[in-house]
Write an enzyme that holds these catalytic residues in place. Structure first.
Site, PDB file in Angstrom:
ATOM      1  N   LYS A 138      90.078   2.866  57.023  1.00  0.00           N
ATOM      2  CA  LYS A 138      90.407   4.058  56.217  1.00  0.00           C
ATOM      3  C   LYS A 138      91.684   4.792  56.664  1.00  0.00           C
ATOM      4  O   LYS A 138      92.332   5.440  55.863  1.00  0.00           O
ATOM      5  CB  LYS A 138      89.233   5.041  56.233  1.00  0.00           C
ATOM      6  CG  LYS A 138      88.061   4.594  55.394  1.00  0.00           C
ATOM      7  CD  LYS A 138      86.963   5.621  55.498  1.00  0.00           C
ATOM      8  CE  LYS A 138      85.963   5.454  54.387  1.00  0.00           C
ATOM      9  NZ  LYS A 138      85.092   6.628  54.247  1.00  0.00           N
ATOM     10  N   ASP A 157      85.898  11.002  48.731  1.00  0.00           N
ATOM     11  CA  ASP A 157      84.654  11.545  49.307  1.00  0.00           C
ATOM     12  C   ASP A 157      84.514  13.052  49.051  1.00  0.00           C
ATOM     13  O   ASP A 157      83.430  13.531  48.729  1.00  0.00           O
ATOM     14  CB  ASP A 157      84.604  11.281  50.818  1.00  0.00           C
ATOM     15  CG  ASP A 157      84.065   9.894  51.132  1.00  0.00           C
ATOM     16  OD1 ASP A 157      83.437   9.271  50.256  1.00  0.00           O
ATOM     17  OD2 ASP A 157      84.286   9.425  52.265  1.00  0.00           O
TER      18      ASP A 157
HETATM   19  N1  LIG Z   1      76.767  10.310  50.848  1.00  0.00           N
HETATM   20  C1  LIG Z   1      77.973   9.774  50.932  1.00  0.00           C
HETATM   21  O1  LIG Z   1      78.605   9.386  49.942  1.00  0.00           O
HETATM   22  C2  LIG Z   1      78.617   9.693  52.282  1.00  0.00           C
HETATM   23  C3  LIG Z   1      80.023   9.541  52.395  1.00  0.00           C
HETATM   24  C4  LIG Z   1      80.594   9.493  53.672  1.00  0.00           C
HETATM   25  C5  LIG Z   1      79.764   9.569  54.801  1.00  0.00           C
HETATM   26  N2  LIG Z   1      78.423   9.679  54.628  1.00  0.00           N
HETATM   27  C6  LIG Z   1      77.530   9.800  55.803  1.00  0.00           C
HETATM   28  O2  LIG Z   1      77.968  10.912  56.578  1.00  0.00           O
HETATM   29  C7  LIG Z   1      77.775  10.665  57.958  1.00  0.00           C
HETATM   30  C8  LIG Z   1      79.084  10.877  58.715  1.00  0.00           C
HETATM   31  O3  LIG Z   1      80.057   9.949  58.245  1.00  0.00           O
HETATM   32  P1  LIG Z   1      81.580   9.976  58.750  1.00  0.00           P
HETATM   33  O4  LIG Z   1      82.310   9.008  57.918  1.00  0.00           O
HETATM   34  O5  LIG Z   1      82.049  11.384  58.840  1.00  0.00           O
HETATM   35  O6  LIG Z   1      81.409   9.380  60.240  1.00  0.00           O
HETATM   36  P2  LIG Z   1      82.311   9.620  61.514  1.00  0.00           P
HETATM   37  O7  LIG Z   1      83.722   9.894  61.158  1.00  0.00           O
HETATM   38  O8  LIG Z   1      81.995   8.480  62.431  1.00  0.00           O
HETATM   39  O9  LIG Z   1      81.695  10.954  62.161  1.00  0.00           O
HETATM   40  C9  LIG Z   1      80.377  10.968  62.665  1.00  0.00           C
HETATM   41  C10 LIG Z   1      79.929  12.382  62.943  1.00  0.00           C
HETATM   42  O10 LIG Z   1      78.546  12.338  63.340  1.00  0.00           O
HETATM   43  C11 LIG Z   1      78.406  12.893  64.657  1.00  0.00           C
HETATM   44  N3  LIG Z   1      77.346  12.170  65.359  1.00  0.00           N
HETATM   45  C12 LIG Z   1      77.094  10.845  65.317  1.00  0.00           C
HETATM   46  N4  LIG Z   1      76.012  10.559  66.083  1.00  0.00           N
HETATM   47  C13 LIG Z   1      75.593  11.731  66.635  1.00  0.00           C
HETATM   48  C14 LIG Z   1      74.541  12.084  67.524  1.00  0.00           C
HETATM   49  N5  LIG Z   1      73.701  11.172  68.016  1.00  0.00           N
HETATM   50  N6  LIG Z   1      74.397  13.386  67.846  1.00  0.00           N
HETATM   51  C15 LIG Z   1      75.239  14.329  67.367  1.00  0.00           C
HETATM   52  N7  LIG Z   1      76.261  14.044  66.519  1.00  0.00           N
HETATM   53  C16 LIG Z   1      76.438  12.762  66.173  1.00  0.00           C
HETATM   54  C17 LIG Z   1      79.770  12.722  65.291  1.00  0.00           C
HETATM   55  O11 LIG Z   1      79.901  13.596  66.373  1.00  0.00           O
HETATM   56  P3  LIG Z   1      81.008  13.332  67.522  1.00  0.00           P
HETATM   57  O12 LIG Z   1      82.306  13.843  66.963  1.00  0.00           O
HETATM   58  O13 LIG Z   1      80.499  14.113  68.668  1.00  0.00           O
HETATM   59  O14 LIG Z   1      81.020  11.843  67.771  1.00  0.00           O
HETATM   60  C18 LIG Z   1      80.673  13.050  64.091  1.00  0.00           C
HETATM   61  O15 LIG Z   1      80.725  14.431  63.863  1.00  0.00           O
HETATM   62  C19 LIG Z   1      77.224   9.232  58.042  1.00  0.00           C
HETATM   63  O16 LIG Z   1      75.819   9.331  58.108  1.00  0.00           O
HETATM   64  C20 LIG Z   1      77.628   8.602  56.737  1.00  0.00           C
HETATM   65  O17 LIG Z   1      76.760   7.572  56.314  1.00  0.00           O
HETATM   66  C21 LIG Z   1      77.836   9.760  53.405  1.00  0.00           C
END
Ligand SMILES: NC(=O)c1ccc[n+]([C@@H]2O[C@H](COP(=O)([O-])OP(=O)(O)OC[C@H]3O[C@@H](n4cnc5c(N)ncnc54)[C@H](OP(=O)(O)O)[C@@H]3O)[C@@H](O)[C@H]2O)c1
Length: 279
Positions: A65, A101
């Site tokens: 991305k 998104d």
């Molecule tokens: N519904 C949709 O269309 C859609 C679209 C995009 C994403 N999502 C979902 O949104 C979520 C985040 O996606 P992203 O793309 O933003 O991922 P990302 O860039 O990898 O960011 C992950 C986030 O989750 C936090 N995190 C992960 N594991 C954790 C834990 N065990 N305890 C506390 N915080 C934790 C991370 O904190 P740190 O910064 O501390 O690592 C960070 O803030 C995912 O579940 C994804 O599937 C859904």
């Protein structure tokens, strides 16, 4: 026949083919949407020769991305402000890219809570990753007053402040309850609460009764966060609708028809998620 795809490395888990091929059939369009594994080393060549590979466009997912930006001819303002893209399309023989998104999040929110006004309001955002950035960019355009961000790694909130300015406030976990008293919106943009991941451990008791709670997680369809919010009588918005709404933009660019997000499509993808969970 027009073809689009989703590229990633690996690519096994994407539900985009189910969504786009449903729309192609529904609107009687001759086309195909497929998964295409593209390794980081093959990414530049693939994007530079998208048409020669047989595609009118593609979705871009993990881990490309951000890396894809430098191989696209024209990126839009949303990509510029968020630093990542997820949708590529051709205009003539040039590649253009956007990030959908934030738009998917917002359109789903407004569809689920019609008439919601965010003007000058306070949001609490849990998470500071890629999706958090996309949501902040869109909430700012909707006139949000303040976004309090809580995240495991506080350095990432500093990055958000550097990108978006003083509208971003750092929310320490031990201030969550007191600060949530005046929040209009609470969003989980972490993977906490997803099947197989740790639970999101927060207390919703201080949220005002007109607050809306949004979870980006959609496996399970109804997370513990949404169950707790419903039990308190709060309005809730699940993550699957965002996934469907974010796909609208790409489909229209590639196939020339603006598709509708319907209950039938929601149920189709929801059934696929439930099947996976019970297998
Ligand atoms: N519904 C949709 O269309 C859609 C679209 C995009 C994403 N999502 C979902 O949104 C979520 C985040 O996606 P992203 O793309 O933003 O991922 P990302 O860039 O990898 O960011 C992950 C986030 O989750 C936090 N995190 C992960 N594991 C954790 C834990 N065990 N305890 C506390 N915080 C934790 C991370 O904190 P740190 O910064 O501390 O690592 C960070 O803030 C995912 O579940 C994804 O599937 C859904």
């Amino acid at each position: 026949m027009k073809k689009a795809c989703v590229i990633g490395w690996p690519i096994a888990h994407s539900r985009s083919p189910l969504i786009h091929n449903y729309w192609l059939a529904k609107y009687g369009l001759e086309g195909l949407y497929e998964r295409r594994p593209v390794s980081p080393q093959d990414l530049p060549e693939f994007l530079q020769n998208l048409a020669a590979h047989g595609y009118v466009g593609c979705n871009v997912t993990i881990p490309h991305k951000e890396a894809a930006l430098q191989h696209i001819h024209h990126i839009d303002d949303v990509v510029r402000r968020t630093g990542s893209l997820n949708t590529v399309y051709l205009v003539g023989n040039k590649t253009h890219a956007t990030s959908t998104d934030g738009e998917g999040f917002y359109r789903n929110l407004i569809a689920m809570v019609p008439g919601l006004s965010l003007q000058g309001k306070r949001a609490i955002l849990i998470g500071a990753g890629g999706s958090a950035k996309a949501i902040i960019e869109r909430l700012l355009r909707a006139g949000i007053g303040e976004i309090c961000v809580m995240n495991r790694t506080s350095a990432r909130i500093e990055d958000l402040k550097a990108s978006f300015g003083s509208v971003i406030k750092i929310l320490p976990a031990d201030h969550f309850v007191s600060e949530s008293k005046s929040a209009a919106l609470l969003i989980n943009a972490t993977s906490q609460g997803m099947a197989g991941q740790p639970k999101l451990d927060i207390d919703l008791l201080a949220l005002p009764l007109d607050a809306v709670v949004v979870d980006l997680v959609y496996v399970p369809l109804e997370t513990d966060l949404l169950k707790a919010a419903k039990a308190r009588g709060l309005r809730t918005v699940g993550g699957l609708g965002m996934l469907l709404h974010q796909a609208v933009v790409g489909f229209e660019k590639w196939f020339g028809v603006r598709p509708e997000v319907t209950a039938e499509l929601y149920n189709l993808v929801a059934a696929d998620i439930e099947k996976e969970q019970h297998s």
